[in-house]
Design a protein around this motif. Structure first.
Motif, PDB file in Angstrom:
ATOM      1  N   ASP A 222       0.570  -5.426  -1.521  1.00 33.90           N
ATOM      2  CA  ASP A 222       1.879  -5.417  -0.861  1.00 33.90           C
ATOM      3  C   ASP A 222       2.587  -4.092  -1.130  1.00 33.90           C
ATOM      4  N   GLY A 223       3.279  -3.577  -0.078  1.00 33.65           N
ATOM      5  CA  GLY A 223       4.026  -2.329  -0.222  1.00 33.65           C
ATOM      6  C   GLY A 223       3.192  -1.082  -0.009  1.00 33.65           C
ATOM      7  N   ILE A 224       1.920  -1.245   0.346  1.00 32.47           N
ATOM      8  CA  ILE A 224       1.034  -0.102   0.593  1.00 32.47           C
ATOM      9  C   ILE A 224       0.253  -0.363   1.882  1.00 32.47           C
ATOM     10  N   VAL A 225       0.078   0.694   2.698  1.00 29.82           N
ATOM     11  CA  VAL A 225      -0.658   0.569   3.955  1.00 29.82           C
ATOM     12  C   VAL A 225      -1.681   1.706   4.047  1.00 29.82           C
ATOM     13  N   ALA A 226      -2.698   1.449   4.852  1.00 32.27           N
ATOM     14  CA  ALA A 226      -3.628   2.524   5.211  1.00 32.27           C
ATOM     15  C   ALA A 226      -2.924   3.394   6.243  1.00 32.27           C
ATOM     16  N   ALA A 227      -2.714   4.676   5.924  1.00 27.32           N
ATOM     17  CA  ALA A 227      -1.879   5.539   6.764  1.00 27.32           C
ATOM     18  C   ALA A 227      -2.679   6.467   7.672  1.00 27.32           C
ATOM     19  N   CYS A 228      -3.750   7.052   7.156  1.00 33.77           N
ATOM     20  CA  CYS A 228      -4.511   8.036   7.947  1.00 33.77           C
ATOM     21  C   CYS A 228      -6.000   7.778   7.793  1.00 33.77           C
ATOM     22  N   HIS A 229      -6.659   7.601   8.915  1.00 28.59           N
ATOM     23  CA  HIS A 229      -8.103   7.402   8.916  1.00 28.59           C
ATOM     24  C   HIS A 229      -8.744   8.771   9.105  1.00 28.59           C
ATOM     25  N   ASN A 230      -9.230   9.358   8.006  1.00 29.50           N
ATOM     26  CA  ASN A 230      -9.727  10.728   8.056  1.00 29.50           C
ATOM     27  C   ASN A 230     -11.227  10.808   8.300  1.00 29.50           C
ATOM     28  N   GLY A 231     -11.969   9.851   7.753  1.00 29.40           N
ATOM     29  CA  GLY A 231     -13.415   9.853   7.905  1.00 29.40           C
ATOM     30  C   GLY A 231     -13.979   8.529   7.495  1.00 29.40           C
ATOM     31  N   SER A 232     -15.306   8.457   7.455  1.00 32.04           N
ATOM     32  CA  SER A 232     -15.931   7.166   7.155  1.00 32.04           C
ATOM     33  C   SER A 232     -15.594   6.682   5.749  1.00 32.04           C
ATOM     34  N   ASP A 233     -15.386   7.612   4.823  1.00 30.49           N
ATOM     35  CA  ASP A 233     -14.995   7.207   3.465  1.00 30.49           C
ATOM     36  C   ASP A 233     -13.824   8.047   2.972  1.00 30.49           C
ATOM     37  N   SER A 234     -12.918   8.360   3.872  1.00 24.95           N
ATOM     38  CA  SER A 234     -11.739   9.146   3.514  1.00 24.95           C
ATOM     39  C   SER A 234     -10.521   8.586   4.243  1.00 24.95           C
ATOM     40  N   VAL A 235      -9.573   8.090   3.466  1.00 25.00           N
ATOM     41  CA  VAL A 235      -8.355   7.481   4.025  1.00 25.00           C
ATOM     42  C   VAL A 235      -7.166   7.945   3.205  1.00 25.00           C
ATOM     43  N   THR A 236      -6.050   8.160   3.892  1.00 23.07           N
ATOM     44  CA  THR A 236      -4.795   8.428   3.187  1.00 23.07           C
ATOM     45  C   THR A 236      -3.983   7.144   3.194  1.00 23.07           C
ATOM     46  N   ILE A 237      -3.520   6.727   1.991  1.00 20.53           N
ATOM     47  CA  ILE A 237      -2.692   5.526   1.888  1.00 20.53           C
ATOM     48  C   ILE A 237      -1.248   5.939   1.654  1.00 20.53           C
ATOM     49  N   SER A 238      -0.326   5.070   2.043  1.00 17.67           N
ATOM     50  CA  SER A 238       1.096   5.350   1.896  1.00 17.67           C
ATOM     51  C   SER A 238       1.806   4.074   1.465  1.00 17.67           C
ATOM     52  N   GLY A 239       2.850   4.241   0.613  1.00 16.88           N
ATOM     53  CA  GLY A 239       3.572   3.047   0.197  1.00 16.88           C
ATOM     54  C   GLY A 239       4.661   3.338  -0.809  1.00 16.88           C
ATOM     55  N   LEU A 240       5.242   2.286  -1.359  1.00 14.74           N
ATOM     56  CA  LEU A 240       6.310   2.401  -2.339  1.00 14.74           C
ATOM     57  C   LEU A 240       5.789   3.020  -3.632  1.00 14.74           C
ATOM     58  N   TYR A 241       6.618   3.819  -4.259  1.00 16.42           N
ATOM     59  CA  TYR A 241       6.200   4.665  -5.369  1.00 16.42           C
ATOM     60  C   TYR A 241       5.547   3.879  -6.513  1.00 16.42           C
ATOM     61  N   ASP A 242       6.244   2.859  -7.008  1.00 15.37           N
ATOM     62  CA  ASP A 242       5.718   2.099  -8.152  1.00 15.37           C
ATOM     63  C   ASP A 242       4.425   1.382  -7.790  1.00 15.37           C
ATOM     64  N   ASN A 243       4.415   0.797  -6.596  1.00 22.54           N
ATOM     65  CA  ASN A 243       3.203   0.103  -6.138  1.00 22.54           C
ATOM     66  C   ASN A 243       2.020   1.074  -6.049  1.00 22.54           C
ATOM     67  N   MET A 244       2.313   2.292  -5.550  1.00 23.22           N
ATOM     68  CA  MET A 244       1.262   3.286  -5.412  1.00 23.22           C
ATOM     69  C   MET A 244       0.698   3.716  -6.770  1.00 23.22           C
ATOM     70  N   LEU A 245       1.583   3.890  -7.751  1.00 21.39           N
ATOM     71  CA  LEU A 245       1.115   4.304  -9.077  1.00 21.39           C
ATOM     72  C   LEU A 245       0.153   3.267  -9.653  1.00 21.39           C
ATOM     73  N   LYS A 246       0.511   1.985  -9.526  1.00 20.71           N
ATOM     74  CA  LYS A 246      -0.351   0.933 -10.063  1.00 20.71           C
ATOM     75  C   LYS A 246      -1.703   0.910  -9.334  1.00 20.71           C
ATOM     76  N   PHE A 247      -1.653   1.062  -8.016  1.00 19.32           N
ATOM     77  CA  PHE A 247      -2.888   1.005  -7.235  1.00 19.32           C
ATOM     78  C   PHE A 247      -3.779   2.216  -7.542  1.00 19.32           C
ATOM     79  N   ILE A 248      -3.164   3.369  -7.731  1.00 24.52           N
ATOM     80  CA  ILE A 248      -3.925   4.582  -8.083  1.00 24.52           C
ATOM     81  C   ILE A 248      -4.634   4.398  -9.418  1.00 24.52           C
ATOM     82  N   ASP A 249      -3.909   3.843 -10.404  1.00 25.82           N
ATOM     83  CA  ASP A 249      -4.529   3.599 -11.714  1.00 25.82           C
ATOM     84  C   ASP A 249      -5.694   2.618 -11.598  1.00 25.82           C
ATOM     85  N   GLN A 250      -5.508   1.595 -10.770  1.00 28.13           N
ATOM     86  CA  GLN A 250      -6.575   0.623 -10.574  1.00 28.13           C
ATOM     87  C   GLN A 250      -7.822   1.268  -9.976  1.00 28.13           C
ATOM     88  N   LEU A 251      -7.614   2.103  -8.929  1.00 31.27           N
ATOM     89  CA  LEU A 251      -8.759   2.757  -8.285  1.00 31.27           C
ATOM     90  C   LEU A 251      -9.467   3.714  -9.240  1.00 31.27           C
TER      91      LEU A 251
END
Length: 845
Positions: A679-708
């Motif tokens: 929640d609070g994060i979306v797939a923003a840019c489809h760049n390639g078969s394994d390259s995507v830019t995600i966008s979302g709320l700051y705190d949510n993004m930090l947690k998701f980045i750490d998870q990845l």
């Protein structure tokens, strides 16, 4: 399609524009001389005082020389010809006289030497004047080439060896519409061709002129004839003016000059002050003997009509063959015409002493030598002179002084003389081009590196050009590089194989540890295959870096474009130039508007620079924030509208009460990203078969980045992404942004016809209709994609759209400052083996 009738209509014919007062200059020259494949080798041999006459078996076995002198001046090669480049089928190329083949080559070279792309002359009123000397039966008979003269192929003997076609073939091959004339006045042919060309240009019968000539000694038959009548020297040397003189030695030359009006010429070797011809008429000494009085009359008429004082002439290039009849007659004519009341001797040249007598093409040798003099400010020495012939009193008495050592030449007007066995005389006055050289002319990489483009039939041909540039620093200057630029923009003529190999050379200046500077050369050569189809991609956020404009500010077009953007922002108290040139690493991070405006301004300036280079684009791609500059390239927006769009987009985002957000690039597929985004994060840019830019709320993004990261999935925050762009959170700014854009863009202009790929609008590939996105009947445009882009995801990024439309194109250029999509392009277009991907410029390490 135009018909012959249409070409004949008066309203469609080109009317020549000329000025009788405009000087006619030699702007290009190319030739093959004995032991010299080009003008540089010719000059080198002259100044080294090398006897270019040799005895060997290149033309016929030496044992056939029984009873004759075996020495002659010979071209290095006459057996090679690139028929597919000159649109000539094999059987005809084989049947063609080597002179005809080399004339085509040297015509092309002379045009390029003048800094002109030969294809730009197609359809022009360019005249062709070829001077040659033919000898009866010198071509043999067709049965020598074809076993059965009844076969239709035997007709190729006519088309391949006919001298009448020498000029016509050049006119045909280069599509030249001016006069096309063959001239044969024996040994004065090439000088008479020059005079004809100058006269036709002065009367406006042609806009420019090619003066060609050729002479090859391919069989010993004529040598035996010449020996029997006492024309050839017993030792195979032209001993001009010398008491040992007993004839000439035969020689070969094939080459061309290009004549232009000075106002049109990019380079000037020499100005043709005047040129005239006359004929001896009847003379008691017979048809075949030269007559000093008619030669003298011609010389006087030439300089009087030109308004030249004969005492201004400091050097005279004579016809000088070394015959007992010709030399005394010519010397008397020169002295009588040019040496009345002269206080110092007139310096006398005789280039036939250096390379022999090439008969009808000998005038080109003389003109070529004079050009070498002008270029080097030095007169090459004559050879084989020891003691003056007593009968030539003007040489004995030092009124005429043969040049016996390389002698400095300060410039000025020189005379060039020629005469033929039938009594046709030709005389020309040539003036040096004494333009003072710019002292900085050799600073070819100041203040920015130099890019040199080259093309050729083979990789070796391209390397030959680059090798010359690297190894000849005293010959390679700004003017030289400017001259070779236009001919390298080569389009293949109809039916030609063209130049399948292209290359570029980057010249940089580096400072060594001891403070000295040296040039470095980096070259790349590729097979072009066919004409490239270029696509240009404008990428989005994350590319900005401190001082990114500085490296290119030395390029006027780039600087002017940025300054125009800065002027548009001045009323808003926004200092664009300070932002782009600042050393402050925090300047671009101070607010949202700064990176928006910086990126758009840089992309606009880069696009303007690409337009200056005349790069044609098959299509353009706008990705994310790059849609703004893409719209400028598409002519949807003016430069001012584009930069103001970016400014207001930033200002409105700053003033809105948006939640803090973040962008990040992740190494996942589009489908997997959609499934995994919390929640609070979306797939923003489809760049390639394994390259995507995600966008979302700051705190949510930090947690998701750490998870990845914990799962060893690639993830990298995008610089400048302080808000959740391309997500529903941006709906808050859409109404205000659209209202402001309607003020900045009150009535968008029609689009250009270039296909444009938008990654946030369906259908992805916009129609070629110039008004597809805007309804011109409305007072204000509907919501443009520039607003749509703010809140919608970039659906397919660099992935080709349905049907693989992009797969047919060859070169993909990312107009960006950090390489975002090179890997994505390479992945998505991997099946197109002839594709290549580039980005410009790059952030320095």
């Amino acid at each position: 399609m135009s018909t012959a009738v249409e070409y004949a209509r008066p309203e469609t014919r080109r009317k020549p524009v000329y000025d009788m007062m405009d000087d006619i200059v030699i702007s290009g020259i190319a030739g093959r001389f004995p032991e010299s494949d080009n003008m540089d080798e010719y000059a080198d041999n002259l100044f080294k005082n090398i006897d270019m006459v040799t005895e060997d078996d290149r033309r016929w076995p030496i044992d056939l020389n029984s009873g004759i002198v075996g020495r002659s001046g010979k071209l290095k090669e006459i057996d090679k010809f690139d028929s597919v480049f000159f649109s000539t089928f094999g059987l005809l190329a084989d049947a063609m006289d080597p002179q005809a083949r080399i004339l085509l080559e040297t015509t092309y070279e002379a045009i390029c030497d003048a800094g002109i792309n030969p294809q730009t002359l197609r359809g022009s009123r360019t005249g062709v004047y070829v001077g040659i000397n033919t000898v009866a039966c010198a071509d043999g008979y067709p049965q020598n080439d074809f076993d059965d003269c009844r076969r239709k192929e035997a007709a190729l003997w006519v088309y391949g060896t006919s001298k009448a076609l020498y000029a016509n073939r050049i006119s045909f091959m280069f599509d030249l519409h001016g006069p096309s004339t063959l001239i044969d006045t024996a040994c004065s042919s090439s000088m008479v061709a020059l005079q004809n060309a100058v006269a036709e240009m002065r009367t406006g019968n042609c806009e420019m002129a090619i003066v060609g000539t050729g002479n090859l000694v391919q069989a010993p038959f004529s040598n035996h004839v010449y020996t029997s009548i006492g024309l050839l020297a017993s030792d195979g040397k032209c001993k001009v003016w010398d008491k040992r003189a007993d004839g000439f030695v035969r020689s070969e030359t094939v080459g061309c000059l290009l004549l232009q009006r000075r106002s049109q010429a990019k380079r000037v070797y020499a100005t043709v002050v005047h040129a005239k011809t006359n004929t001896d008429g009847f003379k008691s000494i017979g048809l075949f003997s030269p007559f000093w009085l008619r030669q003298r009359d011609l010389m006087i008429e030439t300089y009087e009509e030109a308004g030249v004082d004969p005492k201004e002439i400091k050097f005279f290039e004579s016809h000088g063959t070394g015959t007992n009849v010709g030399d005394p007659q010519e010397a008397k004519a020169i002295a009588d015409a040019y040496c009345q009341d002269r206080k110092e001797p007139l310096l006398l040249g005789a280039v036939k002493s250096n390379l022999g007598h090439s008969e009808g093409s000998s005038g080109l040798n003389s003109i070529g030598k004079v050009i070498v003099m002008f270029e080097n400010k030095s007169i090459p020495a004559n050879l084989h002179f020891q003691e003056a012939k007593p009968e030539i009193e003007v040489v004995v008495n030092n009124i005429l002084k043969p040049v016996l050592k390389n002698t400095p030449f300060a410039g000025g007007i020189v005379g060039v003389n020629s005469f033929g066995v039938g009594g046709v005389n030709a005389h020309a006055l040539l003036k040096s081009w004494d333009k003072e050289a710019d002292p900085d002319i050799f600073n070819i990489v100041t203040p920015i590196p130099r890019l040199v483009n080259a093309c050729g039939r083979t990789p070796e041909a391209v390397n030959h050009i680059f090798d010359f540039i690297e190894k000849n620093p005293l010959k390679v200057n700004r003017e030289f590089l400017a001259l070779i630029g236009e001919p390298m923009k080569s389009q293949a003529p109809k039916g030609s194989a063209g130049f399948p190999h292209r290359g570029y050379l980057v010249i940089k200046e580096e400072t060594l540890g001891d403070g000295t500077k040296q040039l470095t050369y980096n070259r790349t050569i590729n097979a072009a295959g066919r004409t490239n189809q270029n696509w240009l991609c404008f990428s989005g956020m994350g590319s900005q870096w401190t001082g990114m404009a500085r490296p290119l500010m030395a390029i006027p077009t780039f600087a002017e474009s940025l300054n125009a953007c800065a002027e548009a922002l001045k009323p808003l108290n926004f200092d664009l130039m300070s932002l782009l040139l600042s050393d402050d690493k925090e300047e671009l991070k101070k607010n949202v508007t700064n990176p928006f405006v910086a990126i758009t301004a840089m992309q606009i300036a880069l696009y303007d620079l690409l337009c200056l280079l005349d790069i044609q684009f098959e299509g353009i791609i706008g990705h994310s924030f790059g849609e703004v500059a893409c719209a400028y390239a598409d002519k949807c927006l003016t430069r001012e509208q584009a930069i103001l769009t970016s400014y207001w987009r930033g200002k409105i985002v700053e003033s809105a009460k948006l939640p803090r957000g973040m962008l990040a690039a992740v190494g996942l597929s589009w489908e997997e990203t959609i499934k995994r985004c919390p929640d609070g994060i979306v797939a923003a840019c489809h760049n390639g078969s394994d390259s995507v830019t995600i966008s979302g709320l700051y705190d949510n993004m930090l947690k998701f980045i750490d998870q990845l990261k914990s799962e060893n999935v690639f993830v990298r925050p995008v610089a400048g992404g302080d808000f959740p762009y391309h997500s529903p959170f941006m709906n808050l700014v859409a109404p205000q942004l659209l209202a402001q854009l309607n003020r900045v863009i009150p009535r968008p202009p029609e689009r250009c016809p270039t296909p444009r790929l938008s990654v946030c609008v369906r259908p992805l590939l916009w129609s070629r209709s110039p008004t597809i996105q805007y309804d011109s009947s409305r007072p204000k445009p509907p919501r443009p994609p520039l607003c749509h882009n703010e809140k919608k995801p970039n659906l397919r990024g660099m992935k080709p759209c349905s049907g693989g439309r992009l797969h047919c194109h060859r070169v993909y250029i990312e107009c960006h400052f950090v390489s975002f999509f090179v890997s994505d392009f390479n992945e998505n277009f991997a099946d197109n083996k002839r594709s290549s991907v580039h980005s410009l410029p790059q952030k320095p390490e």
